[in-house]
Design a protein around this motif. Structure first.
Motif, PDB file in Angstrom:
ATOM      1  N   ALA A  45     -29.157  33.178  28.840  1.00  0.00           N
ATOM      2  CA  ALA A  45     -28.497  32.068  29.539  1.00  0.00           C
ATOM      3  C   ALA A  45     -27.492  31.374  28.633  1.00  0.00           C
ATOM      4  CB  ALA A  45     -29.545  31.073  30.031  1.00  0.00           C
ATOM      5  N   THR A  46     -26.449  32.118  28.236  1.00  0.00           N
ATOM      6  CA  THR A  46     -25.341  31.515  27.496  1.00  0.00           C
ATOM      7  C   THR A  46     -24.241  31.140  28.488  1.00  0.00           C
ATOM      8  OG1 THR A  46     -24.172  33.604  27.159  1.00  0.00           O
ATOM      9  CG2 THR A  46     -25.883  33.018  25.551  1.00  0.00           C
ATOM     10  N   ASN A 100     -29.204  32.612  35.496  1.00  0.00           N
ATOM     11  CA  ASN A 100     -29.656  31.869  34.313  1.00  0.00           C
ATOM     12  C   ASN A 100     -31.030  31.241  34.525  1.00  0.00           C
ATOM     13  OD1 ASN A 100     -27.385  32.501  32.838  1.00  0.00           O
ATOM     14  ND2 ASN A 100     -26.333  30.580  33.253  1.00  0.00           N
ATOM     15  N   SER A 108     -33.862  32.211  27.293  1.00  0.00           N
ATOM     16  CA  SER A 108     -33.098  31.136  26.672  1.00  0.00           C
ATOM     17  C   SER A 108     -32.395  31.644  25.423  1.00  0.00           C
ATOM     18  CB  SER A 108     -34.022  29.982  26.296  1.00  0.00           C
ATOM     19  OG  SER A 108     -34.871  30.357  25.227  1.00  0.00           O
ATOM     20  N   ASP A 160     -32.528  30.263  22.611  1.00  0.00           N
ATOM     21  CA  ASP A 160     -33.499  30.105  21.519  1.00  0.00           C
ATOM     22  C   ASP A 160     -34.373  31.347  21.358  1.00  0.00           C
ATOM     23  OD1 ASP A 160     -32.625  27.642  20.753  1.00  0.00           O
ATOM     24  OD2 ASP A 160     -34.182  26.509  21.799  1.00  0.00           O
ATOM     25  N   GLU A 161     -34.860  31.887  22.494  1.00  0.00           N
ATOM     26  CA  GLU A 161     -35.673  33.101  22.409  1.00  0.00           C
ATOM     27  C   GLU A 161     -34.851  34.267  21.881  1.00  0.00           C
ATOM     28  OE1 GLU A 161     -38.191  36.265  25.188  1.00  0.00           O
ATOM     29  OE2 GLU A 161     -37.936  34.193  25.892  1.00  0.00           O
TER      30      GLU A 161
END
Length: 384
Positions: free
Chosen positions: A217-218, A248, A254, A256-257
């Motif tokens: 999800a960028t 998304n 995410s 982060d992941e």
């Protein structure tokens, strides 16, 4: 599948390692690259990171964030437009003058566009330069410093597993009438694998990882639709505000992941180099392979030994080998890709006039929404 829990445990173990791991990040001012950089700052004791990007102002903001995550870290932003090979060379010389070794090279630069071909001042299509050639030049320039590391690793976040056939008469896609970022992505992925395999023959103490991060999800796809050219802008707003948010929300992981998983690829002993790390007096990775998780399979395995090159999917597993790549290896196409790339470098640098002039306006417009790659780019490619 390597679970996220296992990934986080591995990353957390980096805190026990002595300070001073040196990493170079290209394409880390947003998206997956930035997320990986933040995880590096979070987990590594006394880390040192060189961040290559186009905006000094954005870089200063990122360094402020990293200093909050790890006040003991050393973070340097190097402003450069690395779609240009001359800039890649300048950046590498600066890093090499400041460090006696580099442990990790993480590359994730690239962007999406619905427009056509826009060339850099050196005569290379901009996104192809970012997703392929500039990565290969960074790799080659920094390899001598990487070989001085106790655990050298190169991670290129692109599209492992989604390789496509090569047009051997036009590997840089100059004679294709309708250039498309999406159509060019699969052949670029193939060339990345073959080039890494050629490098690994002469650099057996280095691990080369080409990864596909999954649907992340960028803002990469949103940027593409937001900057759609001309009349395409109006229809592009429909998927921008309908399909993209749903993907998304329900199908993407995410950033982060994705950053956690990319740091795992860069530091865990699951992806060892070709040469036995004990014989080479090096470590197979900064963190030991998790219990119960087998070594990953290299792209070429012979008598139980791998070549140190890995095509890795979003779960940290080796991508299934393809008949396409097997055929190219049999026909020694890696050498063809190598020779072509050397020619591209030589011709591109020769194309620059003594003042460094070129299509700067077109280049700036093409790179207005540059970010690092995410998986959705290549899923769209497969469906087109």
């Amino acid at each position: 599948m390597v679970s996220l829990k296992t990934v986080r445990q591995s990353n957390a173990a980096l805190q026990a390692f002595p300070p001073g791991i040196v990493a170079v990040f290209a394409g880390a001012t947003q998206g997956i690259g930035l997320a990986t950089l933040k995880q590096f700052a979070k987990y590594v004791s006394g880390p040192k990171a060189y961040i290559i990007g186009r905006s000094h102002e954005k870089g200063k903001h990122i360094i402020d964030q990293l200093k909050i995550l790890n006040p003991m870290g050393s973070f340097m932003f190097i402003e450069a437009q690395i779609s240009k090979f001359a800039e890649v060379d300048r950046v590498c010389e600066e890093i090499k003058s400041l460090e006696n070794h580099v442990d990790i090279l993480c590359m994730s630069m690239g962007y999406l566009s619905l427009g056509g071909r826009v060339e850099t001042p050196e005569g290379i299509e901009t996104n192809r330069a970012l997703q392929l050639y500039s990565r290969l030049r960074l790799t080659m320039n920094l390899l001598p410093h990487l070989e001085r590391s106790m655990s050298p690793r190169i991670v290129s976040v692109l599209s492992a597993g989604f390789e496509g056939p090569l047009d051997l008469s036009d590997l840089d896609w100059k004679s294709h009438k309708s250039y498309s970022v999406f159509k060019a992505a699969a052949p670029a992925s193939t060339m990345m694998n073959l080039f890494f395999e050629e490098l690994a023959k002469d650099h057996p103490t280095v691990s080369f990882v080409h990864s596909f991060p999954g649907v992340v999800a960028t803002n990469n796809v949103d940027n593409m639709f937001a900057h759609a050219p001309g009349l395409l802008w109006f229809p592009a707003q429909i998927p921008r505000y309908t399909v993209v948010p749903l993907l998304n929300m329900f199908a993407a992981i995410s950033p982060d992941e994705a950053g956690e998983r990319t740091l795992f690829l860069a530091t865990n002993a699951r992806y060892p180099p070709a040469e036995d790390h004990i014989e080479a007096r090096k470590m197979g990775g900064f963190v030991d392979r998790p219990q119960g998780v087998p070594f990953a399979a290299s792209t070429i395995m012979k008598e139980g030994r791998g070549n140190g090159v890995y095509r890795v999917n979003s779960h940290g597993e080796t991508c299934k080998d393809s008949a396409l790549l097997k055929g190219y290896r049999k026909d020694d196409i890696g050498k063809v890709v190598w020779e072509h790339t050397m020619r591209v470098f030589a011709e591109a640098l020769a194309n620059r006039d003594e003042n460094g002039n070129g299509n700067e306006n077109g280049l700036r417009e093409a790179e207005a929404n540059v970010s690092d790659t995410d998986s959705l780019d290549f899923e769209l490619d497969l469906k087109s």
